[in-house]
Design an enzyme around this catalytic site. Structure first.
Site, PDB file in Angstrom:
ATOM      1  N   CYS A  25      -8.831   4.884   2.545  1.00 10.09           N
ATOM      2  CA  CYS A  25      -8.954   4.523   1.131  1.00 10.09           C
ATOM      3  C   CYS A  25      -9.707   3.204   0.979  1.00 10.09           C
ATOM      4  O   CYS A  25      -9.181   2.124   1.302  1.00 10.09           O
ATOM      5  CB  CYS A  25      -7.561   4.435   0.506  1.00 10.09           C
ATOM      6  N   CYS A  55      -8.114   0.640  -1.444  1.00  8.83           N
ATOM      7  CA  CYS A  55      -6.923   0.040  -0.830  1.00  8.83           C
ATOM      8  C   CYS A  55      -7.304  -1.198  -0.031  1.00  8.83           C
ATOM      9  O   CYS A  55      -6.585  -2.213  -0.030  1.00  8.83           O
ATOM     10  CB  CYS A  55      -6.231   1.036   0.090  1.00  8.83           C
TER      11      CYS A  55
END
Length: 322
Positions: A92, A95
């Site tokens: 991700c 993230c």
């Protein structure tokens, strides 16, 4: 209610005060304090959170959490300080933008809150149980309850605001103190006079007894809470039922709204008191908003963090603030 004049007792006022005192006795029977002690005891297996601890280690302000450690590092820890869950995955990209920001803020927090990082790929049951729809997902836990959340990477300024409001709405920034302090206060013989005053319906004497303890020992683990509870019931007594009409007639008068909330809480309408002040927070700004927030947090302390109505109101407060 009108106060009784010395030497001229008013039977009706005495009966009303006795009714308030009877309600208060249930609130000041130390059950809330004992519940907090029991909750904190569940976290004693892990060291208190500290920014000085190595990141990722138990007791750190930043800790990696798995399904096996979720109970200890998140649920139990949340009875000491708010815990912010950072749900992420290696693949991700957003993230990797948000996580370092949260880690830096947690370190700055000095143990006033904990960042618990959860790899959703390695812990799918947690992700499912937390109803994660997308990542990065951030969820705040306090007293075992989810109180706020957001999804997606946000700027550092917004992330800072999120954790700042979370801490303000929960602990006010307090860091866990010495273990067992509350338990030691439960057997203090100085509490006997205050409890006796409550039993006979004398709120003024009860307040004086608790205040004497607090004056001598400002950090007493029981008397401070009990004093706030007695003061709440005395404020409710002084405000009287007219407080509601006055507050409804002046919706922008924060002082009138806090008096109305005191009356509602003192007469048992917990949700009504909380809702009124959350609404004030939602529609005000600046000093008025902060005054309403502080008063609401004080009422949370009076009711007790273990009460589910407090947990629900904290979620509403976070939504109104953020």
């Amino acid at each position: 209610m009108q106060p009784t004049r010395p030497g001229r007792p008013d039977p009706r006022a005495q009966a009303q005060q006795a009714q308030l005192a009877a309600s208060l006795a249930g609130a000041v029977d130390l059950a809330a304090v004992k519940a907090r002690s029991e909750a904190a005891a569940r976290a004693q297996a892990a060291p208190p959170p500290s920014a000085a601890a190595t990141a990722g280690a138990p007791g750190s302000a930043v800790v990696d959490v798995t399904e096996a450690t979720f109970q200890t590092e998140v649920l139990d820890r949340s009875f000491q300080v708010p815990v912010v869950l950072d749900l992420w995955a290696e693949w991700c990209g957003p993230c990797k933008q948000l996580s370092p920001v949260l880690e830096r803020l947690a370190a700055e927090g000095g143990g006033s809150w904990v960042l618990a990082k959860v790899d959703v790929d390695a812990n799918p049951a947690l992700a499912q149980g937390l109803r994660v729809q997308g990542i990065p997902a951030v969820k705040a836990v306090w007293q075992g309850q989810l109180v706020a959340e957001f999804t997606g990477a946000i700027p550092e300024e917004q992330a800072r605001q999120f954790v700042t409001e979370l801490v303000r709405a929960t602990t006010g920034g307090a860091v866990p103190g010495a273990e067992g302090a509350e338990d030691e206060g439960l057997d203090d013989p100085r509490l006997d006079a205050a409890e006796a005053a409550l039993e006979r319906g004398d709120l003024e004497a009860a307040e004086a007894a608790y205040r004497a303890i607090v004056d001598a020992e400002p950090d007493h683990p029981v008397a401070g809470l009990a004093l706030r509870q007695v003061q709440l019931f005395r404020r409710a007594d002084a405000a009287g039922p007219d407080a509601l009409a006055k507050a409804d007639a002046a919706p922008d008068d924060v002082a009138a709204q806090t008096r109305a909330a005191d009356f509602l809480l003192g007469t048992g309408d917990v949700e009504g008191a909380f809702t009124r002040l959350v609404d004030v927070v939602r529609r005000t700004a600046g000093e008025d908003r902060d005054a309403a927030r502080r008063h609401l947090v004080e009422l949370f302390d009076v009711v007790g963090a273990e009460d589910p109505r407090v947990a629900a109101a904290r979620r509403q407060l976070m939504a109104a603030l953020y």
